[in-house]
Design a protein around this motif. Structure first.
Motif, PDB file in Angstrom:
ATOM      1  N   SER A 236       0.808  -1.228   0.000  1.00 44.04           N
ATOM      2  CA  SER A 236       0.000   0.000   0.000  1.00 44.04           C
ATOM      3  C   SER A 236       0.838   1.273   0.000  1.00 44.04           C
ATOM      4  N   ARG A 237       2.113   1.158   0.343  1.00 44.75           N
ATOM      5  CA  ARG A 237       2.993   2.328   0.371  1.00 44.75           C
ATOM      6  C   ARG A 237       4.232   2.132  -0.497  1.00 44.75           C
ATOM      7  N   GLY A 238       4.102   1.253  -1.491  1.00 38.64           N
ATOM      8  CA  GLY A 238       5.190   1.045  -2.435  1.00 38.64           C
ATOM      9  C   GLY A 238       6.310   0.167  -1.932  1.00 38.64           C
ATOM     10  N   GLN A 239       6.117  -0.509  -0.789  1.00 40.59           N
ATOM     11  CA  GLN A 239       7.193  -1.262  -0.168  1.00 40.59           C
ATOM     12  C   GLN A 239       7.587  -2.537  -0.903  1.00 40.59           C
ATOM     13  N   LEU A 240       6.805  -2.945  -1.914  1.00 45.53           N
ATOM     14  CA  LEU A 240       7.175  -4.126  -2.707  1.00 45.53           C
ATOM     15  C   LEU A 240       8.198  -3.787  -3.784  1.00 45.53           C
ATOM     16  N   GLY A 241       8.354  -2.505  -4.092  1.00 44.17           N
ATOM     17  CA  GLY A 241       9.366  -2.102  -5.059  1.00 44.17           C
ATOM     18  C   GLY A 241       9.043  -2.409  -6.497  1.00 44.17           C
ATOM     19  N   GLY A 280      28.403  -2.229  -1.727  1.00 47.88           N
ATOM     20  CA  GLY A 280      28.139  -1.398  -0.565  1.00 47.88           C
ATOM     21  C   GLY A 280      27.182  -0.249  -0.812  1.00 47.88           C
ATOM     22  N   ASP A 281      26.490  -0.252  -1.953  1.00 47.07           N
ATOM     23  CA  ASP A 281      25.481   0.772  -2.231  1.00 47.07           C
ATOM     24  C   ASP A 281      24.172   0.416  -1.531  1.00 47.07           C
ATOM     25  N   LEU A 282      23.484   1.443  -1.027  1.00 47.07           N
ATOM     26  CA  LEU A 282      22.220   1.244  -0.321  1.00 47.07           C
ATOM     27  C   LEU A 282      21.059   1.709  -1.179  1.00 47.07           C
ATOM     28  N   TYR A 283      20.086   0.820  -1.375  1.00 47.47           N
ATOM     29  CA  TYR A 283      18.849   1.131  -2.102  1.00 47.47           C
ATOM     30  C   TYR A 283      17.689   1.039  -1.127  1.00 47.47           C
ATOM     31  N   MET A 284      16.743   2.015  -1.227  1.00 50.49           N
ATOM     32  CA  MET A 284      15.588   1.999  -0.360  1.00 50.49           C
ATOM     33  C   MET A 284      14.328   2.349  -1.129  1.00 50.49           C
ATOM     34  N   TRP A 285      13.188   1.860  -0.631  1.00 52.04           N
ATOM     35  CA  TRP A 285      11.909   2.148  -1.273  1.00 52.04           C
ATOM     36  C   TRP A 285      10.772   1.910  -0.277  1.00 52.04           C
ATOM     37  N   GLY A 286       9.587   2.427  -0.618  1.00 47.30           N
ATOM     38  CA  GLY A 286       8.422   2.299   0.263  1.00 47.30           C
ATOM     39  C   GLY A 286       7.988   3.644   0.809  1.00 47.30           C
ATOM     40  N   TRP A 287       7.580   3.658   2.076  1.00 49.44           N
ATOM     41  CA  TRP A 287       7.020   4.858   2.703  1.00 49.44           C
ATOM     42  C   TRP A 287       8.135   5.751   3.227  1.00 49.44           C
ATOM     43  N   ASN A 288       7.990   7.042   2.987  1.00 44.39           N
ATOM     44  CA  ASN A 288       9.001   8.013   3.415  1.00 44.39           C
ATOM     45  C   ASN A 288       8.384   9.140   4.234  1.00 44.39           C
ATOM     46  N   LYS A 290       8.324   9.908   7.330  1.00 44.59           N
ATOM     47  CA  LYS A 290       9.193  10.512   8.335  1.00 44.59           C
ATOM     48  C   LYS A 290      10.641  10.587   7.866  1.00 44.59           C
ATOM     49  N   GLY A 291      10.854  10.469   6.561  1.00 45.08           N
ATOM     50  CA  GLY A 291      12.211  10.510   6.044  1.00 45.08           C
ATOM     51  C   GLY A 291      12.981   9.231   6.240  1.00 45.08           C
ATOM     52  N   GLN A 292      12.280   8.115   6.486  1.00 42.98           N
ATOM     53  CA  GLN A 292      12.949   6.851   6.797  1.00 42.98           C
ATOM     54  C   GLN A 292      13.707   6.246   5.617  1.00 42.98           C
ATOM     55  N   LEU A 293      13.476   6.765   4.407  1.00 46.55           N
ATOM     56  CA  LEU A 293      14.199   6.259   3.239  1.00 46.55           C
ATOM     57  C   LEU A 293      15.531   6.986   3.028  1.00 46.55           C
ATOM     58  N   GLY A 294      15.710   8.092   3.717  1.00 47.90           N
ATOM     59  CA  GLY A 294      16.940   8.847   3.517  1.00 47.90           C
ATOM     60  C   GLY A 294      16.985   9.556   2.185  1.00 47.90           C
ATOM     61  N   LEU A 295      15.822   9.763   1.569  1.00 46.04           N
ATOM     62  CA  LEU A 295      15.731  10.426   0.269  1.00 46.04           C
ATOM     63  C   LEU A 295      15.286  11.872   0.457  1.00 46.04           C
ATOM     64  N   THR A 296      15.743  12.742  -0.401  1.00 43.75           N
ATOM     65  CA  THR A 296      15.381  14.146  -0.326  1.00 43.75           C
ATOM     66  C   THR A 296      13.908  14.334  -0.631  1.00 43.75           C
ATOM     67  N   VAL A 297      13.206  15.092   0.211  1.00 47.47           N
ATOM     68  CA  VAL A 297      11.803  15.437  -0.017  1.00 47.47           C
ATOM     69  C   VAL A 297      11.749  16.892  -0.459  1.00 47.47           C
ATOM     70  N   SER A 298      11.204  17.131  -1.634  1.00 41.51           N
ATOM     71  CA  SER A 298      11.161  18.500  -2.159  1.00 41.51           C
ATOM     72  C   SER A 298      10.033  19.288  -1.518  1.00 41.51           C
ATOM     73  N   HIS A 299      10.264  20.602  -1.301  1.00 42.36           N
ATOM     74  CA  HIS A 299       9.279  21.494  -0.715  1.00 42.36           C
ATOM     75  C   HIS A 299       9.130  22.724  -1.602  1.00 42.36           C
ATOM     76  N   ASP A 300       7.900  23.148  -1.828  1.00 41.63           N
ATOM     77  CA  ASP A 300       7.654  24.303  -2.690  1.00 41.63           C
ATOM     78  C   ASP A 300       7.894  25.618  -1.971  1.00 41.63           C
ATOM     79  N   ASP A 301       7.635  25.668  -0.675  1.00 38.75           N
ATOM     80  CA  ASP A 301       7.809  26.920   0.062  1.00 38.75           C
ATOM     81  C   ASP A 301       8.060  26.627   1.530  1.00 38.75           C
ATOM     82  N   GLU A 302       8.237  27.693   2.300  1.00 38.28           N
ATOM     83  CA  GLU A 302       8.546  27.552   3.715  1.00 38.28           C
ATOM     84  C   GLU A 302       7.419  26.877   4.475  1.00 38.28           C
ATOM     85  N   GLN A 313       5.694  10.685   1.288  1.00 39.64           N
ATOM     86  CA  GLN A 313       6.148  10.275  -0.029  1.00 39.64           C
ATOM     87  C   GLN A 313       6.220   8.765  -0.090  1.00 39.64           C
ATOM     88  N   CYS A 314       5.653   8.183  -1.119  1.00 42.13           N
ATOM     89  CA  CYS A 314       5.781   6.762  -1.393  1.00 42.13           C
ATOM     90  C   CYS A 314       6.744   6.581  -2.556  1.00 42.13           C
TER      91      CYS A 314
END
Length: 360
Positions: A236-241, A280-288, A290-302, A313-314
């Motif tokens: 449901s949150r993209g965790q199957l990849g 040694g590369d790390l790949y992640m996917w699924g629910w983000n 709380k930032g648990q994927l370590g991926l950048t979340v884009s923001h439009d404004d303050e 983000q899924c």
């Protein structure tokens, strides 16, 4: 919760080769699973205890531990941390626990949870504990916070197991032949949900030899001996990849986005997944969320930056995580909504939800 290997002094060479780790704990401590004030030895006076040792929670007891605390838990081979308990697998096959003691209504410490068994692997979820023994047997402890619960052996026809993973209400096993299956009741019902205690192993149709398994709340990852990753369960949150928000228990499908990349280890959290390549590369996917994927979340404004609503983000396909200094990743572990790694230089990195101090 963390475990780090001891330094290799001459006197400790044997400890290192046997997997002797120092343990440190931090985060939620509402059940005193991190800092037990009294050990079983202090209570009993002389010997290890196979019975629960109750430790009263004082008003001064810390419900959160903000910095790593050294844990006096002996020679530890592996650690499994749940919401209410820390479970330690010792190098001699003994399982000890601190926090909520399974099968009781007590909080404290027990030095030998499964007397008479040499345990080689442990998995835990909110309701389930599963143990593998050196003889390849599997013991399942359903609803382990109940006073009337206890471990039950899985009935098999000479099948031996080498890996186990627990989802919220199901258990996935890997045999010594590399086959995969789940637990069912003799009547082919969901015994983990119904509370019945007669378990059978039901093989799954997986077109690969599987070496390891990792389970989240609803999903499962399988790693083949050739380094391919397969996924099944809730998506449901993209965790199957798979690039889609789907739920698929069958058929078990390879994570196509990782094909051609030899994966050496996998991990699964509540609704997110991780894999480490042979380089040694790390790949992640699924629910983000709380930032648990370590991926950048884009923001439009303050305003977006100040609102967690706009941070959900899924990531439905595996994405490469960029670490400072291009660090190699040795191991990865996923909590419900946070992630921790040990890098090639021995440093520990964490990210995600830190409301109860899982994150340093």
């Amino acid at each position: 919760m963390a475990a780090t290997e001891r330094g290799a002094t001459t006197d400790e060479a044997d400890d290192r080769t046997c997997g002797y780790f120092d343990c440190y704990g931090f985060g939620y401590n509402g059940f005193s699973q991190i800092n037990i004030d009294k050990s079983a030895n202090e209570v009993d006076g002389n010997c290890l205890s196979t019975a629960p040792v109750h430790v009263a929670l004082s008003a001064s007891a810390r419900s959160e531990v903000f910095t790593p605390l050294t844990l006096n838990v002996g020679r530890v081979h592996d650690v499994v941390a749940s919401w209410s308990s820390n479970i330690y697998l010792k190098e001699n096959g003994i399982v000890s626990v601190s926090g909520w003691i399974p099968g009781t209504r007590s909080v404290g410490k027990q030095d030998n949870l499964l007397p008479g068994f040499f345990v080689t692997d442990i998995s835990s979820s909110w309701m389930l504990l599963a143990f593998l023994t050196q003889d390849g047997e599997c013991l399942v402890w359903n609803n382990y916070t109940s006073e009337t619960s206890g471990p039950v052996k899985v009935n098999t026809s000479c099948t031996k197991f080498k890996a186990v993973g627990c989802r919220e209400k199901s258990c996935i096993l890997v045999t010594d032949k590399g086959h995969v299956g789940s637990l069912v009741c003799e009547q082919d019902q969901d015994c983990l949900d119904s509370g019945k205690s007669e378990f059978l192993f039901k093989p799954m149709d997986v077109k690969a030899q599987i070496s390891s398994v990792a389970c989240g709340k609803e999903h499962t990852l399988l790693l083949s001996s050739s380094g391919d990753v397969y996924s099944l369960g809730g998506g449901s949150r993209g965790q199957l990849g798979r690039g889609l928000i789907v739920t698929e228990e069958s058929p078990v499908i390879i994570v196509a986005a990782l094909e051609g990349i030899r994966i050496q280890s996998i991990a699964a959290g509540g609704w997110h997944s991780a894999a480490i390549s042979e380089f040694g590369d790390l790949y992640m996917w699924g629910w983000n969320e709380k930032g648990q994927l370590g991926l950048t979340v884009s923001h439009d404004d303050e305003e977006d930056r100040q609102s967690s609503i706009h941070q959900i983000q899924c990531q439905a396909l595996p994405a490469l995580v960029n670490l400072p200094g291009d660090l190699d990743v040795l191991t990865v572990s996923c909590g419900t909504r946070h992630t921790a790694i040990v890098a090639g230089d021995g440093s520990v990195w964490t990210w995600g939800w830190g409301k109860v101090v899982e994150i340093l």
